[in-house]
Design a protein around this motif. Structure first.
Motif, PDB file in Angstrom:
ATOM      1  N   PHE A   1      24.154  -3.736  11.957  1.00 23.75           N
ATOM      2  CA  PHE A   1      22.940  -3.432  11.202  1.00 23.75           C
ATOM      3  C   PHE A   1      22.700  -4.493  10.129  1.00 23.75           C
ATOM      4  CE2 PHE A   1      20.364  -1.317   7.997  1.00 23.75           C
ATOM      5  CZ  PHE A   1      19.416  -0.678   8.764  1.00 23.75           C
ATOM      6  N   GLY A   2      23.760  -4.882   9.437  1.00 25.48           N
ATOM      7  CA  GLY A   2      23.633  -5.919   8.398  1.00 25.48           C
ATOM      8  C   GLY A   2      23.200  -7.252   8.968  1.00 25.48           C
ATOM      9  N   LEU A   3      23.817  -7.674  10.071  1.00 29.82           N
ATOM     10  CA  LEU A   3      23.446  -8.954  10.691  1.00 29.82           C
ATOM     11  C   LEU A   3      21.998  -8.953  11.168  1.00 29.82           C
ATOM     12  CD1 LEU A   3      26.650  -9.791  12.762  1.00 29.82           C
ATOM     13  CD2 LEU A   3      25.789 -11.007  10.759  1.00 29.82           C
ATOM     14  N   VAL A   4      21.588  -7.882  11.824  1.00 28.53           N
ATOM     15  CA  VAL A   4      20.213  -7.792  12.310  1.00 28.53           C
ATOM     16  C   VAL A   4      19.239  -7.775  11.130  1.00 28.53           C
ATOM     17  CG1 VAL A   4      18.565  -6.284  13.507  1.00 28.53           C
ATOM     18  CG2 VAL A   4      20.804  -6.723  14.503  1.00 28.53           C
ATOM     19  N   SER A   5      19.589  -7.087  10.051  1.00 26.62           N
ATOM     20  CA  SER A   5      18.732  -7.044   8.868  1.00 26.62           C
ATOM     21  C   SER A   5      18.571  -8.419   8.243  1.00 26.62           C
ATOM     22  CB  SER A   5      19.292  -6.065   7.834  1.00 26.62           C
ATOM     23  OG  SER A   5      19.271  -4.754   8.327  1.00 26.62           O
ATOM     24  N   VAL A   6      19.670  -9.165   8.131  1.00 24.48           N
ATOM     25  CA  VAL A   6      19.605 -10.517   7.552  1.00 24.48           C
ATOM     26  C   VAL A   6      18.771 -11.439   8.429  1.00 24.48           C
ATOM     27  CG1 VAL A   6      20.991 -12.574   7.051  1.00 24.48           C
ATOM     28  CG2 VAL A   6      21.723 -10.342   6.217  1.00 24.48           C
ATOM     29  N   LEU A   7      18.988 -11.394   9.733  1.00 25.57           N
ATOM     30  CA  LEU A   7      18.212 -12.244  10.638  1.00 25.57           C
ATOM     31  C   LEU A   7      16.735 -11.887  10.602  1.00 25.57           C
ATOM     32  CD1 LEU A   7      20.645 -12.414  13.683  1.00 25.57           C
ATOM     33  CD2 LEU A   7      20.152 -14.220  12.024  1.00 25.57           C
ATOM     34  N   SER A   8      16.431 -10.607  10.541  1.00 25.58           N
ATOM     35  CA  SER A   8      15.043 -10.163  10.464  1.00 25.58           C
ATOM     36  C   SER A   8      14.409 -10.616   9.151  1.00 25.58           C
ATOM     37  CB  SER A   8      14.990  -8.642  10.582  1.00 25.58           C
ATOM     38  OG  SER A   8      13.675  -8.181  10.438  1.00 25.58           O
ATOM     39  N   TRP A   9      15.148 -10.504   8.055  1.00 26.62           N
ATOM     40  CA  TRP A   9      14.642 -10.926   6.750  1.00 26.62           C
ATOM     41  C   TRP A   9      14.357 -12.429   6.747  1.00 26.62           C
ATOM     42  CZ3 TRP A   9      16.594 -14.355   3.116  1.00 26.62           C
ATOM     43  CH2 TRP A   9      15.915 -14.364   1.890  1.00 26.62           C
ATOM     44  N   ARG A  10      15.259 -13.215   7.322  1.00 29.26           N
ATOM     45  CA  ARG A  10      15.046 -14.672   7.368  1.00 29.26           C
ATOM     46  C   ARG A  10      13.819 -15.024   8.200  1.00 29.26           C
ATOM     47  NH1 ARG A  10      20.351 -18.102   8.270  1.00 29.26           N
ATOM     48  NH2 ARG A  10      18.721 -19.669   8.136  1.00 29.26           N
ATOM     49  N   LYS A  11      13.629 -14.349   9.326  1.00 26.15           N
ATOM     50  CA  LYS A  11      12.448 -14.597  10.149  1.00 26.15           C
ATOM     51  C   LYS A  11      11.177 -14.228   9.392  1.00 26.15           C
ATOM     52  CE  LYS A  11       9.984 -12.930  14.166  1.00 26.15           C
ATOM     53  NZ  LYS A  11       8.824 -12.604  13.345  1.00 26.15           N
TER      54      LYS A  11
END
Length: 75
Positions: free
Chosen positions: A45-55
């Protein structure tokens, strides 16, 4: 926004833990396996959240640049 993220995280935990129990990924009476599942869900969940935030940050930057160009041409 924070409530939405927390709610989404809780919903994902519920779905994954229920599905995991039904598929036999872990035993409900073994606290260690449930803990591993919770940590795994949190990391993903954390990794997906960070990647989504960067995008999303990149999208916002591009939109702001286009708006700046539009206002410079207009004004």
């Amino acid at each position: 926004m924070g409530f939405q993220i927390v709610g989404h995280y809780i919903l994902i935990n519920g779905i994954v833990l229920t599905a995991g129990f039904r598929f036999g990924w872990y035993r409900a009476d073994h606290l260690g396996s449930i803990s591993v599942m919770l940590v795994t869900i949190a990391v993903i969940f954390g990794l997906v959240s960070v990647l989504s935030w960067r995008k999303d940050a990149g999208d916002a930057k591009r939109m702001n640049e286009k708006l700046r160009e539009f206002h410079q041409k207009k004004g």
